[in-house]
Design a protein around this motif. Structure first.
Motif, PDB file in Angstrom:
ATOM      1  N   SER A 328      29.677  14.688   0.817  1.00 15.24           N
ATOM      2  CA  SER A 328      29.110  15.951   0.339  1.00 15.24           C
ATOM      3  C   SER A 328      28.373  15.764  -0.981  1.00 15.24           C
ATOM      4  N   GLY A 329      28.501  14.562  -1.575  1.00 13.72           N
ATOM      5  CA  GLY A 329      27.995  14.337  -2.920  1.00 13.72           C
ATOM      6  C   GLY A 329      26.526  14.653  -3.101  1.00 13.72           C
ATOM      7  N   GLY A 330      25.685  14.085  -2.221  1.00 11.56           N
ATOM      8  CA  GLY A 330      24.248  14.301  -2.362  1.00 11.56           C
ATOM      9  C   GLY A 330      23.872  15.759  -2.262  1.00 11.56           C
ATOM     10  N   THR A 331      24.470  16.454  -1.298  1.00 15.20           N
ATOM     11  CA  THR A 331      24.185  17.878  -1.112  1.00 15.20           C
ATOM     12  C   THR A 331      24.538  18.676  -2.360  1.00 15.20           C
ATOM     13  N   HIS A 332      25.697  18.382  -2.959  1.00 18.34           N
ATOM     14  CA  HIS A 332      26.146  19.180  -4.106  1.00 18.34           C
ATOM     15  C   HIS A 332      25.498  18.745  -5.413  1.00 18.34           C
ATOM     16  N   VAL A 333      25.043  17.510  -5.515  1.00 19.31           N
ATOM     17  CA  VAL A 333      24.222  17.136  -6.673  1.00 19.31           C
ATOM     18  C   VAL A 333      22.925  17.929  -6.655  1.00 19.31           C
ATOM     19  N   ILE A 334      22.283  17.980  -5.490  1.00 22.84           N
ATOM     20  CA  ILE A 334      21.039  18.756  -5.368  1.00 22.84           C
ATOM     21  C   ILE A 334      21.301  20.236  -5.598  1.00 22.84           C
ATOM     22  N   GLN A 335      22.393  20.760  -5.038  1.00 23.73           N
ATOM     23  CA  GLN A 335      22.732  22.166  -5.254  1.00 23.73           C
ATOM     24  C   GLN A 335      22.942  22.453  -6.738  1.00 23.73           C
ATOM     25  N   SER A 336      23.656  21.577  -7.438  1.00 18.23           N
ATOM     26  CA  SER A 336      23.891  21.765  -8.873  1.00 18.23           C
ATOM     27  C   SER A 336      22.576  21.784  -9.643  1.00 18.23           C
ATOM     28  N   LEU A 337      21.707  20.830  -9.332  1.00 16.45           N
ATOM     29  CA  LEU A 337      20.409  20.765 -10.007  1.00 16.45           C
ATOM     30  C   LEU A 337      19.554  21.989  -9.674  1.00 16.45           C
ATOM     31  N   ASN A 338      19.645  22.483  -8.439  1.00 18.01           N
ATOM     32  CA  ASN A 338      18.906  23.695  -8.057  1.00 18.01           C
ATOM     33  C   ASN A 338      19.320  24.888  -8.915  1.00 18.01           C
ATOM     34  N   VAL A 339      20.624  24.996  -9.175  1.00 14.44           N
ATOM     35  CA  VAL A 339      21.105  26.103 -10.019  1.00 14.44           C
ATOM     36  C   VAL A 339      20.614  25.918 -11.452  1.00 14.44           C
ATOM     37  N   LEU A 340      20.762  24.714 -12.004  1.00 16.10           N
ATOM     38  CA  LEU A 340      20.362  24.453 -13.394  1.00 16.10           C
ATOM     39  C   LEU A 340      18.867  24.599 -13.596  1.00 16.10           C
ATOM     40  N   GLU A 341      18.091  24.413 -12.542  1.00 18.26           N
ATOM     41  CA  GLU A 341      16.638  24.515 -12.645  1.00 18.26           C
ATOM     42  C   GLU A 341      16.191  25.924 -13.049  1.00 18.26           C
ATOM     43  N   ASN A 342      17.070  26.898 -12.862  1.00 22.63           N
ATOM     44  CA  ASN A 342      16.751  28.270 -13.241  1.00 22.63           C
ATOM     45  C   ASN A 342      16.903  28.526 -14.736  1.00 22.63           C
ATOM     46  N   PHE A 343      17.299  27.520 -15.473  1.00 24.04           N
ATOM     47  CA  PHE A 343      17.493  27.648 -16.914  1.00 24.04           C
ATOM     48  C   PHE A 343      16.699  26.565 -17.639  1.00 24.04           C
ATOM     49  N   ASP A 344      16.243  26.879 -18.830  1.00 28.48           N
ATOM     50  CA  ASP A 344      15.542  25.895 -19.650  1.00 28.48           C
ATOM     51  C   ASP A 344      16.589  25.069 -20.390  1.00 28.48           C
TER      52      ASP A 344
END
Length: 603
Positions: A328-344
């Protein structure tokens, strides 16, 4: 074809490695044996004590046996290998020098790690790998262990809280899953190797290390000492770990594994079948069965490597390519980065309360999804594309209150459908990239040793949930959920930008996410990014950190409702062991983690 005499000349230049002549093996009375007159290792007497050093001023530990933290990185024009052990990185580099590509080097590194990190990996383990070929194509190789055919979700003696009373899922024969390590490394070598070298040549460094020895590091000794109780249950493990007189090794002592060397010779000559059929396979089954194991000869014979598409995403214009399920690692790394991308993120300090708050809130939601939805896709339906969705990430980001901590809750990604372990990253100038994570799971795995052949069996069954309603419950032939996150990052024009991965169990996902953010959001170099202090949070709703936080930051986080706990004052392998490579200024820059024994090497 590069001739073997060239390999011999090259291997003479490597400390801890010596030469050997390759011959063949034969089978008599269903027993595999080595023809000693044709397959030999020239024994070189290594000093009984020594230190791991590159000969250029770097040493792994100081006079007080404390692991050093500096000079872990490397720069190369032609190739870089970054792994959890200096000897393994050297093994990969020598294969590059001998005419191999990044895949050849990764296979050599992987087998070498099976020798020099018996606490974390081995030939009876498994793992996963992401490969980026020089033609621009990418692939995911899954060689994770599988549950034996007799496994089922009702095989545990559970208490009222669902905990296995006998701990049979944690150690002993019942915790052993069908290994994938040997099959995986040979698969990628045969399909993606350069074709310039034979398997025997690529495995030369690993065989030499097993036969002639390597030095016990502070990290390895600590792990040896940590399994004293397990050694009392499994006398074969005690024999593997201790000196012949029953004493513990000391830091700097030479450790040899001649039985493992003979096993690796058989694999080098006869390939996958040497491990999965015949006498080695029988010894695996018998060793596990002695301690309650259910693995069979048919389970071993039927093991298959799975190749598929990696998961993909983007972060601030960079393309992220990583491991897909059952990791699940790759999926959740991308998911985490997707969330953080909404913030500067760049406007917040690296150790600021705002950044730690955002990381904490993100990881809590990600781990809630992981627990609720993730498992082997061959057995359950997983909303993978929903979890990877930018729209879903935006919904999660909107839940974050910058002024207070919130209890993690699962959401619904279906509507968007459209401690131990080791890691290595390898890249060459031709654009071949390999990033791989491999493991026997816990420290010294199941504790069960295949004594005749010198290796420990995994305890990968412990990665399954004992909850019969969990999507990650154990079932016949199923692969357990993992956090392994070998990741490749490309620029917008699809040129290589970065390679990264880490061991560390459930801490892998936060570790990789933070290192990627360090590089992209904070413009840090790869070694600096790896050296930065890390934090961890999951559904337990507690920020655990290793350093970097001021009293003011801690006070601010606590005022927001966070529970904040310092795990250790300084680096600790609990927070991973990242090995990475960054492409910059026309060169390859490798970074390695001093939280373990990591070292990058380049040419």
């Amino acid at each position: 074809m590069v001739r073997f005499k060239k390999i011999i000349a090259i291997m003479l230049s490597v400390s801890l490695c010596t030469t050997f002549t390759v011959g063949c093996s034969k089978k008599e009375d269903n027993k595999q044996e080595v023809e000693k007159d044709k397959l030999q290792i020239e024994k070189v007497e290594m000093p009984s004590t020594g230190i791991v050093s590159d000969g250029n001023g770097w040493e792994l530990w100081d006079k007080d046996d404390h692991t050093t933290t500096d000079k872990r990185g490397a720069v190369g024009e032609n190739a870089v290998v970054a792994s959890g052990k200096y000897e393994a990185s050297q093994a990969g580099l020598e294969i590059i020098k001998a005419g191999g590509n990044a895949v050849d080097a990764a296979v050599a590194t992987g087998f070498a790690l099976c020798v020099v990190e018996p606490n974390a990996t081995g030939i009876a383990g498994g793992g996963c790998m992401v490969i980026r070929n020089q033609d621009g194509t990418s692939t995911y190789i899954d060689f994770r262990e599988t549950a034996p055919s007799a496994a089922n979700p009702y095989m545990w003696n559970l208490d009222s809280e669902g905990i296995d009373i006998d701990k049979a899922n944690e150690n002993g024969g019942k915790s052993v899953a069908v290994p994938g390590q040997v099959a995986g490394l040979i698969y990628v070598f045969e399909k993606y190797g350069s074709g310039n070298l034979t398997l025997e040549e690529v495995m030369t460094p690993a065989i030499n290390l097993a036969q002639n020895g390597y030095y016990v590091t502070p990290s390895l000794l600590k792990d040896m000492l940590s399994v004293e109780e397990m050694m009392q249950k499994y006398p074969e493990l005690k024999k593997l770990i201790l000196n012949k007189d029953g004493s513990y090794y000391k830091v700097g002592d030479l450790y040899k594994s001649e039985k493992l060397a003979q096993t690796l010779k058989l694999i080098a000559k006869n390939g996958k079948d040497a491990f999965y059929t015949g006498d080695i396979a029988k010894s695996i089954v018998d060793s596990a069965k002695k301690y309650g194991g259910i693995i069979t000869l048919e389970d071993l014979k039927n093991y298959k490597v799975v190749e598929s598409k990696p998961v993909e995403g983007t972060y601030r214009g960079k393309k992220i390519i990583s491991s897909s399920l059952p990791s699940s690692g790759g999926t959740h790394v991308i998911q985490s980065l997707n969330v953080l991308e909404n913030f500067d993120m760049s406007k917040y300090g690296l150790y600021s309360p705002e950044r730690f708050h955002l990381l904490s809130e993100t990881f809590k939601m990600v781990y809630a999804d992981r627990a609720e939805y993730m498992g082997d896709k061959e057995f359950i339906d997983v909303p993978e594309s929903g979890i990877l969705s930018k729209d879903y990430a935006k919904k999660l980001a909107n839940k974050i209150d910058m002024n207070k901590s919130q209890v993690p809750t699962k959401d619904d990604p279906w509507i968007y459908e459209h401690e131990d372990t080791t890691h290595y990253s390898v890249a060459d100038k031709d654009g071949n990239i390999v990033t791989a994570t491999q493991t026997i799971n816990w420290t010294f795995g199941s504790g069960v040793v295949v004594d005749d052949y010198g290796f420990v069996l995994n305890n990968e069954i412990s990665d399954f949930s004992t909850d019969i309603n969990s999507p990650n419950r154990v079932e016949s032939g199923k692969k357990p959920l993992s956090s392994m996150s070998p990741t490749i990052i490309l620029n917008e024009d699809d040129t290589p930008f970065m390679v990264v991965g880490s061991p560390g169990g459930s801490r892998i996902i936060p570790a990789i996410t933070q290192v990627i953010s360090n590089v992209i959001d904070y413009n840090m170099g790869i070694q600096e990014s790896i050296d930065a202090y890390r934090m961890y949070d999951n559904t337990e709703d507690k920020i655990v950190y290793e350093g970097g936080l001021s009293k003011e930051t801690i006070k601010k986080l606590e005022s927001m409702g966070h529970v904040v706990e310092q795990y250790v004052d300084g680096y600790n392998k609990y927070f991973g062991g990242v090995q990475g490579i960054l492409y910059e200024n026309g060169k390859l820059t490798g970074g390695a983690d001093s939280r373990r024994d990591g070292k990058a090497e380049g040419i």
